[in-house]
Design a protein around this motif. Structure first.
Motif, PDB file in Angstrom:
ATOM      1  N   ASP A 211      40.874  39.077   6.145  1.00 56.30           N
ATOM      2  CA  ASP A 211      41.176  38.627   4.653  1.00 56.30           C
ATOM      3  C   ASP A 211      42.054  37.296   4.743  1.00 56.30           C
ATOM      4  O   ASP A 211      43.057  37.365   5.379  1.00 56.30           O
ATOM      5  N   ILE A 212      41.475  36.310   4.236  1.00 53.05           N
ATOM      6  CA  ILE A 212      42.131  34.857   4.288  1.00 53.05           C
ATOM      7  C   ILE A 212      42.720  34.674   2.795  1.00 53.05           C
ATOM      8  O   ILE A 212      41.947  34.619   1.869  1.00 53.05           O
ATOM      9  N   ARG A 213      44.042  34.623   2.919  1.00 57.47           N
ATOM     10  CA  ARG A 213      44.705  34.106   1.542  1.00 57.47           C
ATOM     11  C   ARG A 213      45.519  32.731   1.649  1.00 57.47           C
ATOM     12  O   ARG A 213      46.223  32.674   2.740  1.00 57.47           O
ATOM     13  N   MET A 265      46.988  32.257   5.354  1.00 59.94           N
ATOM     14  CA  MET A 265      47.197  33.172   6.109  1.00 59.94           C
ATOM     15  C   MET A 265      46.028  34.177   6.431  1.00 59.94           C
ATOM     16  O   MET A 265      45.401  34.515   5.243  1.00 59.94           O
ATOM     17  N   ALA A 266      45.760  34.401   7.654  1.00 58.10           N
ATOM     18  CA  ALA A 266      44.651  35.406   8.102  1.00 58.10           C
ATOM     19  C   ALA A 266      45.177  36.610   8.434  1.00 58.10           C
ATOM     20  O   ALA A 266      45.966  36.697   9.219  1.00 58.10           O
ATOM     21  N   PHE A 267      44.512  37.851   7.801  1.00 51.93           N
ATOM     22  CA  PHE A 267      45.096  39.078   8.275  1.00 51.93           C
ATOM     23  C   PHE A 267      44.013  39.807   8.567  1.00 51.93           C
ATOM     24  O   PHE A 267      42.575  39.787   8.084  1.00 51.93           O
ATOM     25  N   GLU A 268      43.991  40.759   9.798  1.00 53.14           N
ATOM     26  CA  GLU A 268      43.250  41.687  10.141  1.00 53.14           C
ATOM     27  C   GLU A 268      44.090  43.180   9.572  1.00 53.14           C
ATOM     28  O   GLU A 268      45.158  43.700  10.139  1.00 53.14           O
ATOM     29  N   GLY A 269      43.329  43.328   8.416  1.00 56.67           N
ATOM     30  CA  GLY A 269      44.043  44.738   7.685  1.00 56.67           C
ATOM     31  C   GLY A 269      45.295  44.010   7.053  1.00 56.67           C
ATOM     32  O   GLY A 269      45.155  43.240   6.428  1.00 56.67           O
ATOM     33  N   ASP A 270      46.381  44.704   7.487  1.00 58.14           N
ATOM     34  CA  ASP A 270      47.698  44.002   7.012  1.00 58.14           C
ATOM     35  C   ASP A 270      48.474  43.286   7.998  1.00 58.14           C
ATOM     36  O   ASP A 270      49.516  42.981   7.776  1.00 58.14           O
ATOM     37  N   THR A 271      47.794  43.035   8.936  1.00 48.94           N
ATOM     38  CA  THR A 271      48.431  42.408   9.956  1.00 48.94           C
ATOM     39  C   THR A 271      48.127  40.850   9.857  1.00 48.94           C
ATOM     40  O   THR A 271      46.934  40.637  10.172  1.00 48.94           O
ATOM     41  N   PRO A 272      49.072  39.879   9.836  1.00 52.29           N
ATOM     42  CA  PRO A 272      48.669  38.549   9.971  1.00 52.29           C
ATOM     43  C   PRO A 272      48.496  38.112  11.347  1.00 52.29           C
ATOM     44  O   PRO A 272      49.236  38.426  12.303  1.00 52.29           O
ATOM     45  N   VAL A 273      47.443  37.431  11.569  1.00 49.11           N
ATOM     46  CA  VAL A 273      47.036  37.037  12.786  1.00 49.11           C
ATOM     47  C   VAL A 273      46.790  35.411  13.182  1.00 49.11           C
ATOM     48  O   VAL A 273      46.802  34.931  14.206  1.00 49.11           O
ATOM     49  N   VAL A 294      44.959  35.342  18.054  1.00 46.29           N
ATOM     50  CA  VAL A 294      43.488  35.693  18.322  1.00 46.29           C
ATOM     51  C   VAL A 294      42.768  34.338  18.698  1.00 46.29           C
ATOM     52  O   VAL A 294      42.986  33.293  18.122  1.00 46.29           O
ATOM     53  N   ASP A 295      41.798  34.878  19.636  1.00 48.12           N
ATOM     54  CA  ASP A 295      40.756  33.777  19.829  1.00 48.12           C
ATOM     55  C   ASP A 295      39.418  34.084  19.185  1.00 48.12           C
ATOM     56  O   ASP A 295      38.802  35.104  19.540  1.00 48.12           O
ATOM     57  N   ARG A 296      39.307  33.242  18.179  1.00 45.56           N
ATOM     58  CA  ARG A 296      38.263  33.573  17.237  1.00 45.56           C
ATOM     59  C   ARG A 296      37.558  32.222  17.067  1.00 45.56           C
ATOM     60  O   ARG A 296      38.075  31.338  16.685  1.00 45.56           O
ATOM     61  N   PRO A 297      36.097  31.972  17.335  1.00 45.28           N
ATOM     62  CA  PRO A 297      35.369  30.796  17.182  1.00 45.28           C
ATOM     63  C   PRO A 297      35.663  30.265  16.024  1.00 45.28           C
ATOM     64  O   PRO A 297      35.425  31.088  14.685  1.00 45.28           O
ATOM     65  N   PHE A 298      35.914  29.003  15.522  1.00 45.08           N
ATOM     66  CA  PHE A 298      36.021  28.389  14.277  1.00 45.08           C
ATOM     67  C   PHE A 298      37.144  28.549  13.294  1.00 45.08           C
ATOM     68  O   PHE A 298      37.176  28.086  12.223  1.00 45.08           O
ATOM     69  N   LEU A 299      38.011  29.318  13.871  1.00 44.49           N
ATOM     70  CA  LEU A 299      39.067  29.865  12.907  1.00 44.49           C
ATOM     71  C   LEU A 299      39.868  28.687  12.479  1.00 44.49           C
ATOM     72  O   LEU A 299      40.585  28.592  11.473  1.00 44.49           O
ATOM     73  N   HIS A 300      40.334  27.741  13.605  1.00 46.00           N
ATOM     74  CA  HIS A 300      41.005  26.714  13.258  1.00 46.00           C
ATOM     75  C   HIS A 300      40.250  25.875  12.104  1.00 46.00           C
ATOM     76  O   HIS A 300      41.095  25.213  11.383  1.00 46.00           O
ATOM     77  N   PHE A 301      39.030  25.595  12.149  1.00 47.18           N
ATOM     78  CA  PHE A 301      38.149  24.856  11.356  1.00 47.18           C
ATOM     79  C   PHE A 301      38.432  25.584  10.021  1.00 47.18           C
ATOM     80  O   PHE A 301      38.635  24.702   8.871  1.00 47.18           O
ATOM     81  N   GLU A 302      38.045  26.762   9.831  1.00 43.96           N
ATOM     82  CA  GLU A 302      38.184  27.144   8.647  1.00 43.96           C
ATOM     83  C   GLU A 302      39.769  27.264   7.966  1.00 43.96           C
ATOM     84  O   GLU A 302      39.771  27.041   6.799  1.00 43.96           O
TER      85      GLU A 302
END
Length: 382
Positions: A211-213, A265-273, A294-302
Motif C-alpha cells: 500500500d503506497i501512500r 511511504m510503502a506499507f505491508e499491511g499496517d507496517t511501514p517498510v 525490504v529487498d524488493r526489485p524496483f521499489l527504489h524506482f517506484e
C-alpha cells in the motif's frame, strides 16, 4: 558599498525568521527558507562539532533593514556537499598547504540548485549579490582560509561569479521535466514502446502487495517520521557509513514545513517498510532521502522516481529534481541537466592548476551530457 553594512552571524537564529524569510521566501525554494536551515542547525546536524560552523551574511541598508542574506558555513571537511573537491584538498595538503577550514555558500546536505544570494523584494538583485559576494570574499581573506566555494547556485549567479573572477565548474544532474502532462500515462506516451512496457512492469512488481501512500501536511505523524528515520539510518549506514541528519531534524521540518513535504511511504499491511522524502517548491519537487527495510526489485524506482512524477503532474509542477548522481535515472525519464558551482582559491599555487583542470573538465562534462541524452534518452523525439 556605500550605504550598506554587512554582518556575519554564527547561526541563522541570530538573523531571525522574519529578516531571513523576507529575502528567502520570494524565491519559492524550500531549502533556503529559515525553517529548513534552522532545522539543520538546531537539530545538531549542521553544527561546528560536525564540521559546519555557520558564518551567514546579512546585508543592511542605511536604515539597518536586512535587504540581503547568504547561507555560509566554515567547513572542516568536504562531506555533505556533493561537489567534490577532495582531490584538490589532498594535493594541497601533500604540498604543505592547509585546505581546511574553507568557506562554503550552500545548503547543508542538499544538492539542489537554488539561489545563494537572497535579496528582499524591491531591491536590486545584482547589487545585493555583488555586495554579498564581496562580503564572502572579504571574510575569506580575514579568516585566512584557503578558499570560498558556492555550490548549486542559479545559472545567472554562476555566470556573475565567473565574471567576478571565481572559477566556474559544471556538473550533471538528472531532472524530469513536465511537458504539460495530464497523467502518468500521458508521460508514458512520450516514451518509446520498449520503455513504456519496462516502466509499467517495474511499477507492477514494485507495487505488488504494498500500500503506497503520499503523505503531506497534517497526514504526516511522528510515527511516520520514526519509521522513515529507521529507513534513512539503515540505508545511510550501508551507503555512506554515517548518515548526516539527526532524528530531531525530521521532527523539526515535520513541525514547520509539513505543507512543503511529500512523504512517500510503502506499507505491508499496517507496517511501514520503505519511504522517500520530497520537498515541494513553487515550481519543482525535490527528492531527498529514501530508505527501505525490504529487498524488493524496483521499489527504489517506484518510490523515488515514479511516485514523484505522479505527484508533480497532479500538482502542476514543472520538474522533479531527484538529487545527485545516478545515470540509471535517464531510462526513467530524468534527463541530464547542468548544475553549477563557483570557487575562489586564495593561493595561486593551488588556484592555477585547479583552473586548468576545470577548463578541461567543463567541455568534457557538456559532451558527456549530450552523449548520454543522445544514446540513452527514453523519449521518442530525442
Amino acid at each position: 558599498m556605500s550605504g550598506f553594512t554587512l554582518q556575519v552571524h554564527d547561526s541563522i537564529a541570530a538573523i531571525g525568521r522574519d529578516a531571513w524569510d523576507a529575502c528567502a521566501v520570494p524565491s519559492g525554494d524550500p531549502f533556503v527558507s529559515y525553517d529548513f536551515l534552522d532545522a539543520c542547525e538546531a537539530s545538531g546536524s549542521a553544527v561546528p562539532s560536525e564540521g559546519w560552523a555557520a558564518r551567514h551574511l546579512s546585508l543592511h541598508d542605511e536604515d539597518g533593514v536586512v535587504i540581503g542574506v547568504m547561507p555560509l558555513y566554515l567547513k572542516g571537511h568536504s562531506q555533505g556537499e556533493y561537489v567534490f573537491d577532495h582531490s584538490w584538498a589532498d594535493a594541497y595538503q601533500r604540498a604543505g598547504g592547509r585546505y581546511y577550514p574553507k568557506l562554503l555558500g550552500a545548503v547543508p546536505f542538499t544538492p539542489a540548485t537554488g539561489p545563494r544570494f537572497l535579496n528582499a523584494p524591491g531591491t536590486d538583485a545584482a547589487t545585493v549579490r555583488e555586495a554579498l559576494l564581496q562580503g564572502a570574499l572579504t571574510l575569506t581573506e580575514r579568516l585566512g582560509v584557503s578558499s570560498l566555494h558556492v555550490n548549486f547556485p542559479l545559472e545567472a549567479e554562476w555566470r556573475a561569479m565567473a565574471e567576478a573572477g571565481l572559477l566556474p565548474r559544471r556538473d550533471i544532474q538528472f531532472i524530469w521535466r513536465n511537458d504539460g502532462y495530464q497523467s502518468f500515462d500521458d508521460f508514458l506516451g512520450a516514451l518509446s514502446s520498449n520503455r513504456r512496457k519496462t516502466i509499467r512492469r517495474e511499477r507492477r512488481e514494485a507495487q505488488a502487495g504494498l500500500d503506497i501512500r503520499v503523505l503531506t501536511g497534517a497526514e504526516i505523524t511522528q510515527a511516520h517520521w520514526d519509521a522513515f528515520f529507521a529507513f534513512y539510518m539503515d540505508t545511510g549506514d550501508r551507503k555512506w557509513g554515517r548518515p548526516y541528519l539527526t532524528r530531531d531534524f525530521f521532527a523539526r521540518v515535520g513541525a514547520t514545513m509539513a505543507d512543503r513535504i511529500a512523504l512517500v511511504m510503502a506499507f505491508e499491511g499496517d507496517t511501514p517498510v520503505a519511504g522517500a522524502l520530497n520537498f515541494i517548491g513553487r515550481e519543482a519537487l525535490y527528492g531527498r532521502q529514501w530508505g527501505t527495510l525490504v529487498d524488493r526489485p524496483f521499489l527504489h524506482f517506484e518510490l523515488c522516481y515514479y511516485q514523484a512524477i505522479d505527484f508533480a503532474i497532479a500538482r502542476g509542477l514543472s520538474r522533479v529534481e531527484a538529487g545527485a548522481q545516478g545515470d540509471h535515472k535517464i531510462a526513467r525519464g530524468y534527463l541530464p541537466s547542468s548544475v553549477y558551482s563557483a570557487h575562489f582559491i586564495a593561493d595561486p599555487a593551488l588556484r592555477d592548476p585547479v583552473a586548468r583542470y576545470l577548463e578541461q573538465e567543463r567541455p568534457a562534462v557538456e559532451a558527456e551530457m549530450h552523449a548520454m541524452t543522445a544514446e540513452l534518452s527514453p523519449y521518442r523525439n530525442n
